[in-house]
Design a protein around this motif. Structure first.
Motif, PDB file in Angstrom:
ATOM      1  N   SER A 132       0.643  -1.218  -0.185  1.00 24.84           N
ATOM      2  CA  SER A 132       0.027  -0.082   0.217  1.00 24.84           C
ATOM      3  C   SER A 132       1.041   1.191  -0.072  1.00 24.84           C
ATOM      4  N   SER A 133       2.662   0.970   0.078  1.00 23.96           N
ATOM      5  CA  SER A 133       2.851   2.131   0.075  1.00 23.96           C
ATOM      6  C   SER A 133       4.401   1.882  -0.165  1.00 23.96           C
ATOM      7  N   ILE A 134       5.468   2.759  -0.308  1.00 25.50           N
ATOM      8  CA  ILE A 134       6.721   2.408  -0.882  1.00 25.50           C
ATOM      9  C   ILE A 134       7.503   1.956   0.402  1.00 25.50           C
ATOM     10  N   ASP A 135       7.301   2.077   1.652  1.00 24.75           N
ATOM     11  CA  ASP A 135       7.626   1.745   2.599  1.00 24.75           C
ATOM     12  C   ASP A 135       7.449   0.222   2.955  1.00 24.75           C
ATOM     13  N   GLU A 136       6.156   0.081   2.609  1.00 25.72           N
ATOM     14  CA  GLU A 136       5.773  -1.599   2.068  1.00 25.72           C
ATOM     15  C   GLU A 136       6.381  -2.374   1.601  1.00 25.72           C
ATOM     16  N   VAL A 137       6.875  -1.343   0.399  1.00 25.38           N
ATOM     17  CA  VAL A 137       6.901  -2.421  -1.107  1.00 25.38           C
ATOM     18  C   VAL A 137       8.799  -2.854  -0.377  1.00 25.38           C
ATOM     19  N   LYS A 138       9.592  -1.445   0.201  1.00 25.58           N
ATOM     20  CA  LYS A 138      10.689  -1.868   0.567  1.00 25.58           C
ATOM     21  C   LYS A 138      10.589  -3.431   1.857  1.00 25.58           C
ATOM     22  N   ASP A 139       9.387  -2.966   2.909  1.00 26.06           N
ATOM     23  CA  ASP A 139       9.580  -4.016   3.892  1.00 26.06           C
ATOM     24  C   ASP A 139       9.751  -5.516   2.927  1.00 26.06           C
ATOM     25  N   ILE A 140       8.742  -5.536   1.890  1.00 24.03           N
ATOM     26  CA  ILE A 140       8.180  -7.104   1.305  1.00 24.03           C
ATOM     27  C   ILE A 140       9.675  -7.381   0.669  1.00 24.03           C
ATOM     28  N   VAL A 141      10.110  -6.334   0.138  1.00 20.35           N
ATOM     29  CA  VAL A 141      11.229  -7.362  -0.776  1.00 20.35           C
ATOM     30  C   VAL A 141      12.642  -7.156  -0.176  1.00 20.35           C
ATOM     31  N   SER A 142      12.481  -6.314   1.191  1.00 23.96           N
ATOM     32  CA  SER A 142      13.874  -7.075   2.226  1.00 23.96           C
ATOM     33  C   SER A 142      14.179  -8.556   2.316  1.00 23.96           C
TER      34      SER A 142
END
Length: 372
Positions: free
Chosen positions: A209-219
Motif C-alpha cells: 500500500s506504500s513504498i515503505d511496504e514495498v521496501k519491507d516486502i522485498v527485504s
C-alpha cells in the motif's frame, strides 16, 4: 500476431483464484508450456536431473515457509490447468534456474534479460511506461488477471496484473486497489541459493500500500532473496514521487536501494530510464549488450515530456541489432510482448499489444481506483 488479450475477473481464496486462472486459461497454459523453449530446453530438463530435483525441492520447502498462500495459489492454478504442480513451480523459478543453477547450457547469458522502463514526473505529466520483454509466444497466450482474494475478515488482496501463462501475477506489470502501480525489470547479478525465489517476492509486492511496504516486502527479512530485480513504482495517491527499487540477492535479508524521481519542471530532472542493469545500488556486474544498447538509445533521443514521447521511445526500432521495441531476429530470441502505460494523473493503465509508437491505440484500458 495475436489481436486479443483476455481478462479474467475472479474472486475467492488464494487457491480458488489460482484454480479459476488455471481452468479458464487451461488451453493457453498447456500450449505455452509445450511451446516454451525456456521450459522445454532449460527449466524442465534441469528439473529432471538429480541436481535439479534436489534444488527445486529445497526451494519449495523454503517457499512453503515463506509464502504458503502463494504456493496454494500455484497449486490451484496447476489443478485448474490439469498440469503437475511441479511444472508450474519450476516455471516460477525461471531466474534462479536460468541464470544461477543450470550449468549445462553455456549459451545462456545475461544478454537474454529484458524489459525497458521510462519515467516522467512533471507537474502536468506523470507517466511510467514499460516494455514487457519475453518469449514471443507470450503475446499469443498471455492474459490479464483481475483478482480479489478474500479471507475470513474480508478482502486480503485486490490487483490487476499481466500474467505469463501459468506464472504468478506480479512479475511483469500490474496495479492494486491501494493505487500502487508496478512494473519489473530483471537484473543481472550474483545468484544466492537456499533463499526465497524472486517471483514469489514479486507476487507479494502486489499487496503493498506504500513504498515503505514495498521496501519491507522485498527485504524479506528472515528469508532473503535468490535473484535480483528492479521494480518501477508509482502511485495515484501520492503522485509527487515515483520510485525505482533495486533489489540484490542476499541470505536472510535482501539488499535494497530506492531512487526517488521527484516532480520537476526540468525535463532532465523529471525523466528516468531503467533497463537491465543496476543503476543506483553500486553493484558492478557484467553488462548486457542489449540492455546497454537500449539505454544508450533512449538517452540519445529528445528528453520525453509527454505520454506520446514515452510511447515513441518504447517503440523505437532504430538499432536494428538491439532495438528498444524487440522482435525475434537472428540477434535476439525474445520480443516485446506488450507495452504498459501508467498515467498516474488520469488514473489509467493502458496495454499496447502492437508497437506503441503507432497510432492504433491501446488494446486494453483499465481505470485505476483506490478501494475499487
Amino acid at each position: 500476431m495475436a489481436t486479443s488479450f483476455p481478462v479474467l475477473c475472479t474472486r475467492g481464496s488464494y487457491y480458488d483464484v489460482g484454480y479459476s486462472v488455471g481452468s479458464t486459461f487451461q488451453s493457453r497454459i498447456q500450449t505455452y508450456i509445450q511451446k516454451s523453449f525456456l521450459l522445454q530446453d532449460t527449466l524442465l530438463p534441469f528439473y529432471d536431473s538429480r541436481e535439479g530435483r534436489d534444488f527445486v525441492e529445497a526451494m519449495l520447502s523454503m517457499t512453503e515457509k515463506n509464502f504458503p498462500k502463494y504456493v496454494d495459489e500455484v497449486r490451484g492454478t496447476a489443478q485448474g490447468a490439469g498440469l503437475p504442480f511441479e511444472t508450474l513451480f519450476v516455471n516460477d523459478l525461471l531466474m534462479e534456474i536460468y541464470f544461477g543453477y543450470n550449468q549445462k547450457t553455456p549459451q545462456l547469458t545475461r544478454e537474454d534479460l529484458g524489459c525497458s522502463t521510462v519515467y516522467i514526473n512533471r507537474p502536468d505529466v506523470k507517466v511510467i511506461g514499460h516494455n514487457e520483454d519475453g518469449e514471443d509466444i507470450a503475446k499469443t497466450f498471455g492474459y490479464v488477471v483481475d483478482a480479489t482474494i478474500t479471507g475470513d475478515d474480508g478482502v486480503e488482496e485486490k490487483f490487476t496484473s499481466l500474467c505469463y501463462p501459468g506464472g504468478l501475477p506480479g512479475v511483469s506489470i500490474g496495479y492494486n486497489h491501494h493505487g500502487m502501480a508496478f512494473s519489473v525489470n530483471s537484473l543481472a547479478g550474483p545468484t544466492v541459493g537456499n533463499t526465497a525465489p524472486s517471483d514469489f517476492v514479486l507476487r507479494a509486492v502486489l499487496r503493498a500500500s506504500s513504498i515503505d511496504e514495498v521496501k519491507d516486502i522485498v527485504s524479506n527479512a528472515g528469508f532473503g532473496l535468490s535473484s535480483g530485480f528492479n521494480i518501477n513504482v508509482g502511485s495515484i495517491v501520492d503522485t509527487s514521487t515515483q520510485w525505482s527499487v533495486e533489489v540484490a540477492p542476499s541470505v536472510s535479508e535482501s539488499k535494497v536501494s530506492i531512487k526517488e524521481i521527484h516532480e520537476s519542471d526540468d525535463p532532465e530532472e523529471s525523466t528516468y530510464f531503467h533497463m537491465n542493469e543496476f543503476r543506483h545500488m553500486g553493484i558492478e556486474v557484467e553488462t548486457a549488450a542489449r540492455s546497454r544498447a537500449r539505454f544508450e538509445r533512449a538517452m540519445s533521443l529528445p528528453v520525453p515530456t509527454c505520454t506520446r514521447d514515452v510511447r515513441n521511445i518504447l517503440g523505437d526500432i532504430d538499432n536494428k541489432t538491439f532495438p528498444i521495441f524487440r522482435t525475434v531476429r537472428p540477434t535476439d530470441e525474445y520480443a516485446t510482448v506488450c507495452t504498459g502505460m501508467f498515467d498516474l494523473l488520469d488514473k489509467r493503465f493502458d496495454i499496447y499489444l502492437d508497437n506503441p509508437s503507432k497510432d492504433t491505440g491501446p488494446l486494453l484500458t483499465f481505470n485505476m481506483q483506490c478501494g475499487a
